[in-house]
Design an enzyme around this catalytic site. Structure first.
Site, PDB file in Angstrom:
ATOM      1  N   HIS A 187       6.531  12.838  -0.171  1.00 39.87           N
ATOM      2  CA  HIS A 187       6.951  12.257  -1.454  1.00 39.87           C
ATOM      3  C   HIS A 187       8.203  12.955  -1.980  1.00 39.87           C
ATOM      4  CE1 HIS A 187       2.529  11.255  -1.470  1.00 39.87           C
ATOM      5  NE2 HIS A 187       3.061  10.072  -1.741  1.00 39.87           N
ATOM      6  N   GLY A 188       9.015  12.217  -2.704  1.00 43.51           N
ATOM      7  CA  GLY A 188      10.203  12.794  -3.337  1.00 43.51           C
ATOM      8  C   GLY A 188      11.420  12.729  -2.429  1.00 43.51           C
ATOM      9  N   GLY A 219       5.672   8.037   0.890  1.00 39.85           N
ATOM     10  CA  GLY A 219       6.875   8.873   0.973  1.00 39.85           C
ATOM     11  C   GLY A 219       7.996   8.183   1.733  1.00 39.85           C
ATOM     12  N   SER A 274      10.724   6.490   0.541  1.00 38.11           N
ATOM     13  CA  SER A 274      12.098   6.531   0.016  1.00 38.11           C
ATOM     14  C   SER A 274      12.912   7.497   0.849  1.00 38.11           C
ATOM     15  CB  SER A 274      12.103   7.027  -1.440  1.00 38.11           C
ATOM     16  OG  SER A 274      11.467   6.114  -2.290  1.00 38.11           O
ATOM     17  N   ASN A 299       5.274   2.461   0.690  1.00 40.67           N
ATOM     18  CA  ASN A 299       5.356   2.892  -0.703  1.00 40.67           C
ATOM     19  C   ASN A 299       6.731   3.437  -1.071  1.00 40.67           C
ATOM     20  OD1 ASN A 299       2.636   2.380  -0.618  1.00 40.67           O
ATOM     21  ND2 ASN A 299       2.015   4.352  -1.470  1.00 40.67           N
ATOM     22  N   ASP A 331      -2.215   3.666  -7.354  1.00 40.64           N
ATOM     23  CA  ASP A 331      -1.654   4.547  -6.336  1.00 40.64           C
ATOM     24  C   ASP A 331      -2.242   5.956  -6.496  1.00 40.64           C
ATOM     25  OD1 ASP A 331       0.159   5.339  -4.307  1.00 40.64           O
ATOM     26  OD2 ASP A 331       1.706   5.876  -5.782  1.00 40.64           O
ATOM     27  N   HIS A 332      -2.744   6.539  -5.431  1.00 43.13           N
ATOM     28  CA  HIS A 332      -3.284   7.911  -5.432  1.00 43.13           C
ATOM     29  C   HIS A 332      -4.317   8.162  -6.534  1.00 43.13           C
ATOM     30  CE1 HIS A 332      -0.628   9.523  -2.325  1.00 43.13           C
ATOM     31  NE2 HIS A 332       0.366   8.881  -2.897  1.00 43.13           N
ATOM     32  N   THR A 351      10.591   6.949  -5.411  1.00 40.70           N
ATOM     33  CA  THR A 351      11.784   7.769  -5.645  1.00 40.70           C
ATOM     34  C   THR A 351      13.086   6.959  -5.616  1.00 40.70           C
ATOM     35  OG1 THR A 351      10.648   9.692  -4.746  1.00 40.70           O
ATOM     36  CG2 THR A 351      13.051   9.794  -4.789  1.00 40.70           C
TER      37      THR A 351
END
Ligand code: G3H
Ligand code: 13P
Ligand code: ZN
Length: 285
Positions: A179-180, A208, A210, A229, A81-82, A232
């Site tokens: 993200h987060g 991102g 979640s 994906n 990932d990334h 979190t």
């Protein structure tokens, strides 16, 4: 069974659902992902970030994931990932990852194309699939205005050129997620997903994810998102379960019991996501 990332993504693209891609950082997360995938009979991607690989070590992550995948009754891909580092990407491929992400999205278009194309060529030479990112998917902590945020979204014209020139298998697009944990409710640019899907006709990836409401996820999948994906929400499940267990059982000191409670909670959260993504019952033998 262990499969290539492109086998999974092609199946999802052709059958109109999304494969969950869940971040792994330890054994319990690996086991929770596989348990949830078997319960729901879902194909699944186990992915490790650079931070996850630094924490556990590439060999530990790769071996755990491979054992889990080989013994699973459902198709499983192992994905980086990334990835931003050439050496690390090569280490992942060498250790048996069946898919890698090259994230050169911080560079301007031509440079992103150049870096991505190189990794795609290497990955394809050894039967490994490649994901790339175009546009910028930031973190919720990034304090930017709506206009600034929209300027980071993936441009459909650029996306068409990017895919043509790099030969990448699936593309992560910036359409309003981050993200987060979210502060408010994320607003996705559904029209952009639709246009990009029509123009590219390849599997698309939503990062991102979640904390994105169920109806938004379902709509995004109906418009052509094929990989979702989640990290979190797994972290939160782990944290919630450990805290609850320790609070309710202050005298228990056996890590298997404490972390075992987290594994159970993570399995439930992951299984719910798989149902939301439409991957339930999509596993093949
Ligand atoms: O894309 C971000 C993932 O949540 C990975 O986060 O770099 O802290 O492992 P991490
Ligand atoms: P979340 O932080 O929303 O779980 O996103 C994870 C992700 O996109 C990993 O690449
Ligand atoms: Zn991401």
């Amino acid at each position: 069974m262990l499969v290539s990332g492109s086998d999974l993504m092609k199946h999802a693209h052709e059958n109109g659902y999304a494969v969950g891609a869940f971040n792994v950082n330890n054994m319990e997360i690996v086991q929770a992902i596989i348990e949830a995938a078997e319960q729901t009979q879902s194909p699944v991607i186990m992915q490790a970030s650079q931070g996850g690989l630094k924490y556990a070590g590439v060999e530990y992550i790769a071996e755990m994931a491979k054992v889990a995948a080989r013994n699973a009754s459902v198709p499983v891909a192992i994905h980086l990932d990334h990835g931003t580092d050439f050496v690390q990407i090569m280490q992942c491929i060498r250790n048996g990852f069946t898919s890698v992400m090259i994230d050169a999205s911080k560079h301007e278009l031509d440079k992103n194309i150049e870096i991505t194309k190189n990794i795609v060529e290497i990955a394809h030479a050894v039967g490994v699939s490649a994901e790339a990112e175009l546009g910028k998917i930031g973190g919720t902590e990034d304090d930017i205005t709506v206009d600034e945020r929209e300027a980071t979204f993936t441009d459909p014209d650029e996306a068409e050129r990017f895919v043509k020139e790099t030969g990448v298998d699936f593309l992560a697009i910036a359409v309003g997620t981050a993200h987060g944990p979210y502060k408010g409710e994320p607003k996705l640019d559904f029209d952009r997903i639709k246009v990009i899907k029509e123009r590219l006709n390849i599997p698309l990836v939503l990062h991102g994810s979640s904390g994105v409401p169920e109806d938004s996820i379902r709509k995004a999948v109906s418009l052509g998102i094929n990989k979702i994906n989640i990290d979190t929400d797994i972290r939160m499940a782990f944290n919630r379960a450990v805290r609850k267990f320790v609070e309710e059982n202050p005298d228990v000191y056996d890590p298997r019991k404490i972390v075992g409670a987290a594994r159970k909670e993570m399995t439930q959260v992951i299984a719910e996501k798989m149902k939301m993504f439409g991957s339930e019952g999509k596993a093949w033998k």
